[in-house]
Design a protein around this motif. Structure first.
Motif, short mmCIF file in Angstrom:
data_model
loop_
_atom_site.label_atom_id
_atom_site.label_comp_id
_atom_site.label_asym_id
_atom_site.label_seq_id
_atom_site.Cartn_x
_atom_site.Cartn_y
_atom_site.Cartn_z
N PHE A 1 6.03 -7.25 -1.68
CA PHE A 1 4.99 -6.60 -2.48
C PHE A 1 5.51 -5.37 -3.23
O PHE A 1 4.77 -4.43 -3.51
CB PHE A 1 3.82 -6.17 -1.58
CG PHE A 1 3.24 -7.29 -0.76
CD1 PHE A 1 2.39 -8.22 -1.32
CD2 PHE A 1 3.55 -7.41 0.59
CE1 PHE A 1 1.85 -9.25 -0.57
CE2 PHE A 1 3.02 -8.44 1.35
CZ PHE A 1 2.16 -9.36 0.77
N MET A 2 6.81 -5.39 -3.58
CA MET A 2 7.43 -4.21 -4.15
C MET A 2 6.89 -3.88 -5.53
O MET A 2 6.92 -2.73 -5.97
CB MET A 2 8.95 -4.38 -4.20
CG MET A 2 9.44 -5.51 -5.08
SD MET A 2 11.21 -5.81 -4.92
CE MET A 2 11.86 -4.26 -5.44
N ASP A 3 6.37 -4.86 -6.24
CA ASP A 3 5.85 -4.62 -7.59
C ASP A 3 4.34 -4.62 -7.64
O ASP A 3 3.75 -4.66 -8.72
CB ASP A 3 6.39 -5.68 -8.55
CG ASP A 3 7.87 -5.49 -8.84
OD1 ASP A 3 8.34 -4.36 -8.68
OD2 ASP A 3 8.54 -6.46 -9.20
N SER A 4 3.70 -4.57 -6.48
CA SER A 4 2.25 -4.65 -6.43
C SER A 4 1.62 -3.28 -6.22
O SER A 4 2.18 -2.43 -5.51
CB SER A 4 1.81 -5.58 -5.28
OG SER A 4 2.37 -6.85 -5.42
N GLU A 5 0.47 -3.09 -6.80
CA GLU A 5 -0.32 -1.90 -6.50
C GLU A 5 -0.78 -1.99 -5.05
O GLU A 5 -0.97 -3.08 -4.51
CB GLU A 5 -1.52 -1.81 -7.44
CG GLU A 5 -1.17 -1.58 -8.90
CD GLU A 5 -0.56 -0.20 -9.14
OE1 GLU A 5 -0.83 0.72 -8.33
OE2 GLU A 5 0.20 -0.05 -10.11
N LEU A 6 -0.98 -0.83 -4.45
CA LEU A 6 -1.36 -0.78 -3.04
C LEU A 6 -2.64 -1.56 -2.78
O LEU A 6 -2.74 -2.31 -1.80
CB LEU A 6 -1.53 0.68 -2.61
CG LEU A 6 -1.66 0.94 -1.11
CD1 LEU A 6 -0.46 0.44 -0.37
CD2 LEU A 6 -1.85 2.44 -0.85
N THR A 7 -3.62 -1.43 -3.66
CA THR A 7 -4.90 -2.13 -3.49
C THR A 7 -4.71 -3.63 -3.56
O THR A 7 -5.28 -4.39 -2.77
CB THR A 7 -5.91 -1.67 -4.56
OG1 THR A 7 -6.07 -0.26 -4.47
CG2 THR A 7 -7.25 -2.35 -4.34
N ASN B 1 5.18 -14.21 -5.04
CA ASN B 1 6.60 -13.93 -4.87
C ASN B 1 6.90 -12.44 -4.95
O ASN B 1 7.63 -11.91 -4.15
CB ASN B 1 7.42 -14.70 -5.92
CG ASN B 1 8.87 -14.85 -5.52
OD1 ASN B 1 9.41 -14.00 -4.82
ND2 ASN B 1 9.49 -15.93 -5.95
N PHE B 2 6.39 -11.74 -5.97
CA PHE B 2 6.54 -10.30 -6.09
C PHE B 2 7.98 -9.86 -6.33
O PHE B 2 8.41 -8.85 -5.82
CB PHE B 2 6.00 -9.59 -4.84
CG PHE B 2 4.56 -9.88 -4.57
CD1 PHE B 2 3.59 -9.27 -5.34
CD2 PHE B 2 4.18 -10.75 -3.57
CE1 PHE B 2 2.24 -9.51 -5.10
CE2 PHE B 2 2.84 -11.01 -3.33
CZ PHE B 2 1.87 -10.39 -4.08
#
Length: 341
Positions: free
Chosen positions: A215-221, A247-248
């Motif tokens: 989840f390195m490129d995902s917003e926390l929410t 995949n992220f």
């Protein structure tokens, strides 16, 4: 037995340094044993010192070959010195960043997690949850992998009674959220159990296989929402081409390289079991040790894999060659460091 005088130790080089302390590679002169020394000033706020005492107590509670142990602790000239075994390859996150940038070989992942699963079985049998299992907190040397950093561990035992579940946790801290189980993110009355560590095992296996943090490129929410919905990150290999699963990966070239590999069906199934949204359907550490994914460990060992990959591992050394001029040298650093101890 180790000495309480810093003059009996030779500090060879600095591994990490920060405002509140420094970590050195060192030698114990009486036996010439290679060790790691964590040096922390006692002239700090009371809460920092309380945290230090708690760290030492937690390390002292566990004694297992796959748990990073504290060998000695002493105070000398307003400094606390904590002595640890030296793990020559450092933590798995460092290795990912410097050597296996596209992910570890599957056989090495299986060997590492066989050791980590043994550590988890021991911790869980003593009614503890680790709480922050990730590549950064797994250390590796020629012979074994060990689990470190028990700052976020919690016990089910309270006032002589064992609770069925835990509520609230430092494992929900922002830096650990990517590895945290959905039931921890819920923060509801149902609480969570040691099965939360198994979810973190699955996320860390994904991290070490794909070569990047989940989840390195995902917003926390978005990350929290995806976990609660049960949408899982996928292993990047040939079987994931054309897949719509999460995949992220931030680098399309990196993903294309990973898609040339093939992970076994057993590995895919092992990840799915660990990342089951429902904690009651997740296997325990003891049961997971019987999974067919670990059969490939029977005819190999970490030392065998290191021999094959020795050149690559030598390049990933995180110990700089700068000598330490004095044991009590004044170091001026602008940022704090979160150690993997």
């Amino acid at each position: 037995m180790f000495s309480n005088s810093i003059s009996d130790y030779k500090l060879n080089s600095t591994i990490k340094a920060g405002k509140f302390g420094t970590v050195y590679k060192a030698n114990y002169l009486n036996t010439n044993k290679c060790i790691v020394i964590k040096k922390i000033s006692v002239e700090q706020q009371a809460d920092k010192l309380a945290m230090l005492c708690e760290d030492v107590l937690k390390f002292r509670q566990f004694k297992h070959t796959n748990i990073h142990s504290i060998l000695h602790c002493f105070v000398y000239n307003s400094y606390v010195y904590m002595v640890f075994p030296f793990m020559c390859f450092g933590n798995c996150q460092t290795i990912l960043e410097n050597v296996f940038t596209s992910g570890f070989p599957e056989i090495l992942i299986a060997l590492i997690f066989r050791d980590i699963m043994c550590a988890l079985m021991y911790i869980h049998s003593h009614h503890f949850v680790h709480g922050s299992l990730r590549a950064k907190n797994i250390l590796l040397d020629h012979k074994k992998a060990v689990l470190s950093n028990f700052r976020d561990s919690r016990s089910f035992i309270n006032e002589g009674k064992r609770a069925k579940v835990l509520h609230g946790s430092t494992a929900g801290r922002k830096e650990n959220l990517n590895w945290s189980a959905p039931e921890i993110l819920y923060q509801n009355l149902y609480g969570y159990t040691e099965k939360s560590d198994l979810y973190s095992i699955g996320i860390t296996s994904f991290e070490m296989a794909n070569g990047f943090q989940p989840f390195m490129d995902s917003e926390l929410t978005l990350m929290c929402t995806e976990k609660i919905r049960g949408n899982l990150p996928s292993l990047s290999d040939r079987s994931s081409q054309g897949s719509t699963s999460v995949n992220f990966s931030r680098d399309p070239v990196h993903s294309a390289m990973n898609n040339q590999r093939t992970f076994s069906d057993d590995f895919h199934q092992y990840i799915e079991i660990c990342l089951n949204k429902n904690p009651t359907c997740r296997w325990s550490a003891q049961k997971l040790m019987t999974h067919s994914f670990f059969k490939q460990c029977r005819n190999s060992s970490i030392s065998d894999q290191v021999k094959v990959l020795s050149v690559e591992f030598q390049r990933c050394s995180y110990i700089p060659d700068e000598p330490v001029l004095a044991a009590d040298a004044n170091l001026n650093h602008s940022e704090d460091v979160k150690w993997s101890f």
